[in-house]
Design an enzyme around this catalytic site. Structure first.
Site, PDB file in Angstrom:
ATOM      1  N   SER A  18      48.162   3.137  -3.850  1.00 27.09           N
ATOM      2  CA  SER A  18      46.935   3.760  -3.258  1.00 27.09           C
ATOM      3  C   SER A  18      47.057   5.255  -3.201  1.00 27.09           C
ATOM      4  O   SER A  18      48.198   5.764  -2.658  1.00 27.09           O
ATOM      5  CB  SER A  18      46.581   3.057  -2.032  1.00 27.09           C
ATOM      6  OG  SER A  18      45.533   3.701  -1.479  1.00 27.09           O
ATOM      7  N   THR A  70      42.384  -3.924   3.337  1.00 26.69           N
ATOM      8  CA  THR A  70      41.747  -3.900   2.009  1.00 26.69           C
ATOM      9  C   THR A  70      42.149  -5.516   1.658  1.00 26.69           C
ATOM     10  O   THR A  70      42.531  -6.254   2.209  1.00 26.69           O
ATOM     11  CB  THR A  70      42.279  -2.933   1.043  1.00 26.69           C
ATOM     12  OG1 THR A  70      41.414  -2.999  -0.251  1.00 26.69           O
ATOM     13  CG2 THR A  70      43.861  -3.142   0.766  1.00 26.69           C
ATOM     14  N   LYS A  74      39.509  -8.191   4.361  1.00 27.78           N
ATOM     15  CA  LYS A  74      38.351  -7.424   4.895  1.00 27.78           C
ATOM     16  C   LYS A  74      37.558  -8.541   5.734  1.00 27.78           C
ATOM     17  O   LYS A  74      37.099  -8.149   6.681  1.00 27.78           O
ATOM     18  CB  LYS A  74      37.812  -7.066   3.644  1.00 27.78           C
ATOM     19  CG  LYS A  74      38.403  -5.678   3.321  1.00 27.78           C
ATOM     20  CD  LYS A  74      37.295  -4.964   2.286  1.00 27.78           C
ATOM     21  CE  LYS A  74      38.078  -3.876   1.609  1.00 27.78           C
ATOM     22  NZ  LYS A  74      37.031  -3.115   0.666  1.00 27.78           N
ATOM     23  N   ASN A  95      36.983  -2.802   6.989  1.00 29.44           N
ATOM     24  CA  ASN A  95      38.145  -2.043   6.223  1.00 29.44           C
ATOM     25  C   ASN A  95      38.903  -1.144   7.008  1.00 29.44           C
ATOM     26  O   ASN A  95      39.613  -0.414   6.582  1.00 29.44           O
ATOM     27  CB  ASN A  95      37.353  -1.401   4.938  1.00 29.44           C
ATOM     28  CG  ASN A  95      36.707  -0.058   5.371  1.00 29.44           C
ATOM     29  OD1 ASN A  95      36.224   0.085   6.406  1.00 29.44           O
ATOM     30  ND2 ASN A  95      36.613   0.619   4.486  1.00 29.44           N
ATOM     31  N   ASP A 110      33.176   1.303   3.698  1.00 30.13           N
ATOM     32  CA  ASP A 110      32.805   1.042   2.310  1.00 30.13           C
ATOM     33  C   ASP A 110      31.508   1.211   2.095  1.00 30.13           C
ATOM     34  O   ASP A 110      30.831   1.745   1.040  1.00 30.13           O
ATOM     35  CB  ASP A 110      33.121  -0.397   1.785  1.00 30.13           C
ATOM     36  CG  ASP A 110      34.719  -0.465   1.647  1.00 30.13           C
ATOM     37  OD1 ASP A 110      35.311   0.577   1.349  1.00 30.13           O
ATOM     38  OD2 ASP A 110      35.095  -1.618   1.912  1.00 30.13           O
ATOM     39  N   ALA A 135      29.883  -9.717  -7.629  1.00 33.22           N
ATOM     40  CA  ALA A 135      29.568 -10.095  -6.502  1.00 33.22           C
ATOM     41  C   ALA A 135      30.751 -10.476  -5.391  1.00 33.22           C
ATOM     42  O   ALA A 135      30.791 -10.954  -4.528  1.00 33.22           O
ATOM     43  CB  ALA A 135      28.818 -11.380  -6.670  1.00 33.22           C
ATOM     44  N   GLY A 137      33.776  -8.597  -2.717  1.00 34.77           N
ATOM     45  CA  GLY A 137      33.762  -7.773  -1.552  1.00 34.77           C
ATOM     46  C   GLY A 137      33.097  -6.520  -1.921  1.00 34.77           C
ATOM     47  O   GLY A 137      32.378  -5.941  -1.104  1.00 34.77           O
ATOM     48  N   ALA A 138      33.586  -5.521  -2.918  1.00 37.45           N
ATOM     49  CA  ALA A 138      32.852  -4.226  -2.985  1.00 37.45           C
ATOM     50  C   ALA A 138      31.564  -4.543  -3.223  1.00 37.45           C
ATOM     51  O   ALA A 138      30.674  -3.769  -2.991  1.00 37.45           O
ATOM     52  CB  ALA A 138      33.550  -3.757  -4.274  1.00 37.45           C
TER      53      ALA A 138
END
Length: 285
Positions: A18, A70, A74, A95, A110, A135, A137-138
């Site tokens: 990350s 993450t 979440k 988050n 987010d 569809a 989490g993001a």
């Protein structure tokens, strides 16, 4: 005025690469803050994600000020928190967790991060009719943001149509003034000609998941295209969209703004989002 040192962590699976720690620490350094940000990769240390409640207890005991949370924690982290911000509660996902004395408080940057990044990257873009691909989490956070931004009709497309239908139902319940429905990827040929824009929220296009989430022949100059993938920033999808004459917005906008919001929550100091963006793009490049 001397600032106290901050200890922050990112917890989830596969978080080793990350860019978030470097992004936070560079901004903290520019602000004159003593700020250490470490990754806590659950896979690497052999801790099941279901033990996130214990991880929170350990982090507080070890003197952490906050954790970014993450995949895949979440949603499951919420039951272990003392308080949850309204946005995160409505979305059912957290988050950012702040250790406020004995209390743990959850936030979601987010959805707000996407909204700020979208407005920055595609100013004035029409949102009457938007297609959202993914569809997970993001996708949930981005769908919520699009409806907050005033999308009238949102169509959620996913290979798992049941998952898309469930998310459409959740978002429609939160935003009854909008029309939210679900569809499958093979319907994109019908959906995209009538759409203002499309947002891509799956891992397709990441360095380790190359490819495109749709047939590039479906792209047309009347469409704007946003990708939340940011490694690489210039995904195959955005390249095809530019070639088709579309306005585009890369994933760096969301990545920077969600990090900037989290930084402000953790430190109480307003970050310089433009400086964070410049640093982020150097890191990615």
């Amino acid at each position: 005025m001397a600032h106290r040192p901050y200890l922050v962590g990112l917890v989830g699976t596969g978080v080793g690469p990350s860019l978030t720690p470097a992004l936070h620490m560079a901004e903290a350094s520019a602000q004159g803050l003593d700020y250490l940000y470490r990754t806590i990769d659950l896979t690497a240390v052999g801790i099941a994600s279901e033990r996130i409640g214990e991880v929170l207890d350990w982090a507080r005991a070890l003197g952490f000020d906050a954790l970014n949370v993450t995949h895949p924690c979440k949603r499951i982290v919420i039951e272990h928190l003392d308080d949850v911000d309204d946005v995160a509660a409505e979305l059912g996902a957290v988050n950012t967790v702040i250790f406020d004395g004995p209390r743990t408080v959850g936030y979601n940057t987010d959805t707000t991060g996407f909204a700020l990044g979208f407005t920055e990257g595609l100013p004035g873009a029409a949102t009457d009719n938007v297609v959202l691909i993914g569809a997970g989490g993001a996708g949930a956070a981005v769908g919520d943001a699009l409806l907050r931004l005033g999308a009238d009709h949102l169509t959620i497309v996913d290979l798992d149509v049941e998952r898309a239908t469930a998310l459409a139902r959740e978002l429609a319940a939160m935003r009854p003034e909008a029309r939210v429905d679900a569809s499958s990827p093979e319907k994109l040929a019908v959906l995209l000609p009538a759409s203002d824009g499309v947002v891509h929220c799956t891992p397709t296009g990441m360095a380790e998941h190359p490819g495109m989430p749709l047939d590039p022949e479906l792209l047309h100059p009347g469409l704007w295209v946003t990708d939340i993938v940011y490694r690489p920033l210039d995904t195959e999808l955005l390249g095809a969209a530019l070639a088709a004459g579309c306005r585009v917005c890369d994933g760096g906008h969301m990545a920077v703004h969600q990090a900037a919001e989290a930084f402000a929550l953790i430190t109480g100091v307003s970050p310089d989002a433009e400086r964070m963006s410049r640093h982020f793009r150097r890191l990615v490049g």
